[in-house]
Each structure stands twice: as C-alpha cells, then as structure tokens.
Design a protein around this motif. Structure first.
Motif, short mmCIF file in Angstrom:
data_model
loop_
_atom_site.label_atom_id
_atom_site.label_comp_id
_atom_site.label_asym_id
_atom_site.label_seq_id
_atom_site.Cartn_x
_atom_site.Cartn_y
_atom_site.Cartn_z
N THR A 186 1.09 -1.24 0.04
CA THR A 186 -0.04 0.19 0.22
C THR A 186 0.17 0.89 0.08
OG1 THR A 186 -1.97 -0.85 1.22
CG2 THR A 186 -1.96 1.14 0.89
N VAL A 187 0.63 1.84 -1.01
CA VAL A 187 1.00 3.00 -1.23
C VAL A 187 0.42 4.66 -0.49
CG1 VAL A 187 2.77 4.40 -2.72
CG2 VAL A 187 2.65 2.77 -2.95
N LYS A 188 1.15 5.23 0.08
CA LYS A 188 0.57 6.72 0.21
C LYS A 188 1.40 7.89 0.17
CE LYS A 188 -2.61 4.37 3.41
NZ LYS A 188 -2.99 4.25 5.00
N ILE A 189 1.17 8.56 -1.06
CA ILE A 189 2.20 9.55 -0.69
C ILE A 189 1.31 10.36 -1.38
CG2 ILE A 189 3.65 7.82 -1.88
CD1 ILE A 189 3.37 8.32 -4.49
N GLY A 190 0.12 10.91 -0.98
CA GLY A 190 -0.07 12.26 -1.84
C GLY A 190 0.39 13.27 -0.26
N GLU A 191 0.95 13.82 0.65
CA GLU A 191 1.12 14.41 1.18
C GLU A 191 2.82 15.46 0.60
OE1 GLU A 191 3.57 13.79 5.10
OE2 GLU A 191 2.51 11.78 4.61
N ILE A 206 -2.64 -1.45 -10.57
CA ILE A 206 -2.72 -1.17 -9.06
C ILE A 206 -3.80 -1.65 -8.86
CG2 ILE A 206 -0.63 -0.03 -9.42
CD1 ILE A 206 -2.64 2.30 -9.94
N GLU A 207 -4.24 -1.16 -7.54
CA GLU A 207 -6.00 -1.28 -7.10
C GLU A 207 -5.98 0.09 -6.28
OE1 GLU A 207 -6.73 -4.52 -4.19
OE2 GLU A 207 -5.39 -5.99 -6.03
N SER A 208 -7.21 0.37 -6.86
CA SER A 208 -7.30 1.88 -5.94
C SER A 208 -9.07 2.20 -5.55
CB SER A 208 -7.56 3.05 -6.83
OG SER A 208 -7.79 4.58 -6.22
N GLU A 209 -9.61 1.91 -4.73
CA GLU A 209 -10.73 2.56 -4.60
C GLU A 209 -11.13 1.05 -5.15
OE1 GLU A 209 -11.10 5.81 -6.51
OE2 GLU A 209 -10.86 7.53 -4.61
N GLY A 210 -11.10 -0.38 -5.10
CA GLY A 210 -12.12 -1.50 -5.32
C GLY A 210 -11.98 -1.62 -6.85
N ASN A 211 -11.07 -0.73 -7.31
CA ASN A 211 -11.10 -0.89 -8.98
C ASN A 211 -9.50 -1.51 -9.32
OD1 ASN A 211 -13.12 -0.71 -9.52
ND2 ASN A 211 -12.71 1.61 -9.52
N ILE A 220 -5.42 9.78 -14.46
CA ILE A 220 -5.08 11.51 -13.82
C ILE A 220 -5.95 11.46 -12.35
CG2 ILE A 220 -5.84 13.61 -14.96
CD1 ILE A 220 -3.78 12.10 -16.30
N ALA A 221 -4.94 12.40 -11.17
CA ALA A 221 -5.63 12.66 -10.52
C ALA A 221 -6.15 13.39 -10.56
CB ALA A 221 -4.95 12.00 -9.36
N LYS A 222 -7.68 13.66 -9.62
CA LYS A 222 -9.02 14.23 -8.79
C LYS A 222 -7.71 15.31 -8.20
CE LYS A 222 -13.41 12.87 -10.06
NZ LYS A 222 -14.10 12.61 -8.89
N LEU A 226 -4.45 13.68 -2.44
CA LEU A 226 -5.32 12.41 -1.80
C LEU A 226 -4.55 10.97 -2.65
CD1 LEU A 226 -8.49 13.39 -2.50
CD2 LEU A 226 -7.19 13.38 -0.59
N CYS A 227 -3.77 10.65 -3.22
CA CYS A 227 -2.80 9.87 -3.72
C CYS A 227 -2.23 8.93 -2.78
CB CYS A 227 -1.71 10.51 -4.91
SG CYS A 227 -1.25 9.10 -5.63
N GLU A 228 -2.82 7.72 -2.72
CA GLU A 228 -3.20 6.54 -1.87
C GLU A 228 -3.42 5.22 -2.93
OE1 GLU A 228 -4.83 4.62 1.65
OE2 GLU A 228 -5.14 6.92 1.50
N PHE A 229 -2.51 4.11 -2.91
CA PHE A 229 -3.11 3.20 -4.02
C PHE A 229 -2.56 1.98 -3.70
CE2 PHE A 229 0.29 5.46 -5.96
CZ PHE A 229 0.76 4.44 -6.39
N GLU A 230 -2.96 0.49 -4.06
CA GLU A 230 -2.25 -0.26 -3.64
C GLU A 230 -1.52 -1.08 -5.00
OE1 GLU A 230 -3.72 -4.62 -2.50
OE2 GLU A 230 -3.91 -3.37 -0.81
#
Length: 296
Positions: A186-191, A206-211, A220-222, A226-230
């Motif tokens: 799991t990667v959390k790098i938004g900050e 990668i998996e993000s929000e169940g997809n 492309i991120a909104k 909030l960049c977090e994914f697996e």
C-alpha cells in the motif's frame, strides 16, 4: 468518492519506422502540470536489419526527457553533443529558442538483434524560459536519488519531491518518480506531491478504491494530495506531475509554445532550413501535413 479523474489508454502512433504507444497529449487532457507529451517506446525486438532512425528534427519551447528500460539510443544534436543513452540514464535536452537532434541505433548495434524499450517525454518551458539558449545534459543512473519505503523502491528521476531533488536541471516545479515492488504494498504519498498528478502503469497492476488497473494506462488524479493506492506483486509505476502554467500551450509537430505566432515562425524557419544543423547529418524532414499536431 474516487480520486481518479480520467483514464488514458495508450494509442498506437508511428514515428517513422517505429511504432510507439502515445499517452499524452489526449483530447480531454492536453497536459499534466508542465508535462505535454509522453510516448511509450516498445518493448520491441529489432532484428539485425531493423534500426531506430529518427532523422534530424527541430524543437522549440520545451525540454525532452528520454528514459530507457532496455536498449540504447545515440543522441546527436546541433550543439555538437553525441551521447549514447542506456537504461536507467536520463538525456535531458532543453530546446528553448531552437535545437535540432537525431535519435538512432548506435553503430555497434545496427547489425545485431536488439531490444528497445523506454519513455520519451516533453516538458513545456515556463513562458519566461521559452526563448532561452538550448542546453543538453546527460545524467547517470547513480546520480539520481533512490530510497526504500517498506518494500517499495523509489527513484526520483526529475524534479523535486519527498524532500529530495534530482540533478536533472528542470525549470518549473515538477516531479517524475519511479516506484517498483515485488510484493503487494500500500502506497500513501499524497502529502509529498503537488500540482497536477498522474500515474503510469508500466507493468503489473494497482488497485484503487476497489478497482484494478493494468499496464499501458495513465490515471489522472483529481487531487494529488489524495494519492493512495495498492501496488500488486511485481509492479512498476511512474508518477509525474507538477504545477501547471497559467497560459495555454500550443503544440504543432515538434514545437511547443505559448503563442501560435511563435509556432508559425518556427515552421517558417524550418522550411527555410535556418535551424542549426546536426554535425554529420544531412537529411531534411519536411513539415507534416497541416493539422497534424505531433511529431511523426
């Protein structure tokens, strides 16, 4: 709510004698931060009679970044540089007011089978740097910041992020990151990110929000914060972005500029063959058909 604003699939494009997967620009997203163009080359096996041959062509108003995963390219430009780029290295060429370069299979590989695989990227210049003198830099792999977080390997190829700075001499706030893992992480790098941000999946998923998202896609991120994914096992991704410019950028063929008039001027200069020449190169590439917006 999903943080993914847009999904861009690779589209096949011909760059002369070689097919690539075009990722940017896209009709719904012309740029991500200052990044205006991304081609995925290969992976392709070229036989002993097949070679990459992109003849001398001009650029203005941008920097080019070439990053290889496999193979080798000989870069020659009108500043007199002749440099072979190999996997893990960066060729960073800033066109500014105008430069001409060619990209070819090196002589020692032209009669043998070889692989070619990499990314070619354009980064638009800020308006006050569009007419700067052209420059070229070659950066070795061991010069780039690398680190581990959990079981994810990070490399900062260009720009600034995570409190680190790449030696690639960029001209606006941006980042171009490589992330690799052999295990599910799991990667959390938004900050650590800023401006606009996008993620390119080279291999794995990668998996993000169940997809689940697979290779040859840009997400492309909104909101970069909030960049977090697996990342699944054996996955490599590239994250790029930065602060967008306040002005629109226009692209025609190899030219990027904040005004259409500057592009028309560059077209005329090329047709007059008044751009500087690449030593030892004599081919002339005509302008593409009117309306064709990206390099051939």
């Amino acid at each position: 709510m999903s943080n993914i604003k847009l999904i861009i699939e690779e589209r096949a494009s011909n760059i002369g004698n070689f097919m690539v997967g075009r990722l940017l620009p896209f009709r719904e997203k012309r740029m991500v931060g200052p990044f205006s163009f991304i081609d995925h080359m290969g992976p392709v096996c070229l036989s002993d009679h097949e070679n990459l041959d992109v003849p001398p062509h001009p650029h203005i108003g941008l920097s080019t970044l070439t990053y290889l995963f496999e193979g080798s390219i000989m870069h020659k430009d009108s500043l007199g540089n002749e440099v072979e780029i190999k996997p893990g290295q960066v060729n960073w060429m800033t066109a500014g007011s105008g430069i001409v370069h060619s990209e070819r299979t090196p002589a020692y590989l032209r009669h043998s089978d070889k692989m070619l695989h990499g990314l070619q990227i354009w980064v638009a210049l800020p308006k006050d740097k569009e007419e700067m003198a052209p420059e070229f830099y070659h950066i070795e792999e061991n010069e780039m910041p690398v680190w581990e977080s959990g079981e994810v390997s990070f490399k900062l190829i260009a720009g600034e992020a995570f409190g680190k700075k790449s030696p690639v001499p960029v001209f606006s706030p941006l980042y171009f990151l490589e992330l690799k893992t052999t295990t599910r992480q799991t990667v959390k790098i938004g900050e650590y990110l800023y401006g606009e941000s996008a993620l390119y999946i080279l291999e794995g998923a990668i998996e993000s929000e169940g997809n689940v998202y697979g290779p040859k896609q840009i997400l492309i991120a909104k909101d970069s914060q909030l960049c977090e994914f697996e990342m699944q096992e054996n996955t490599s991704v590239y994250i790029f972005g930065g602060e967008p410019f306040p002005e629109e950028r226009f692209i025609y063929w190899n030219f990027v500029a904040s005004s259409k008039e500057r592009i028309e001027q560059a077209k005329a200069t090329w047709l007059e063959q008044s751009f500087p020449a690449v030593p030892g190169e004599t081919e002339f590439v005509p302008l593409p058909e009117q309306g064709k917006q990206i390099k051939p």
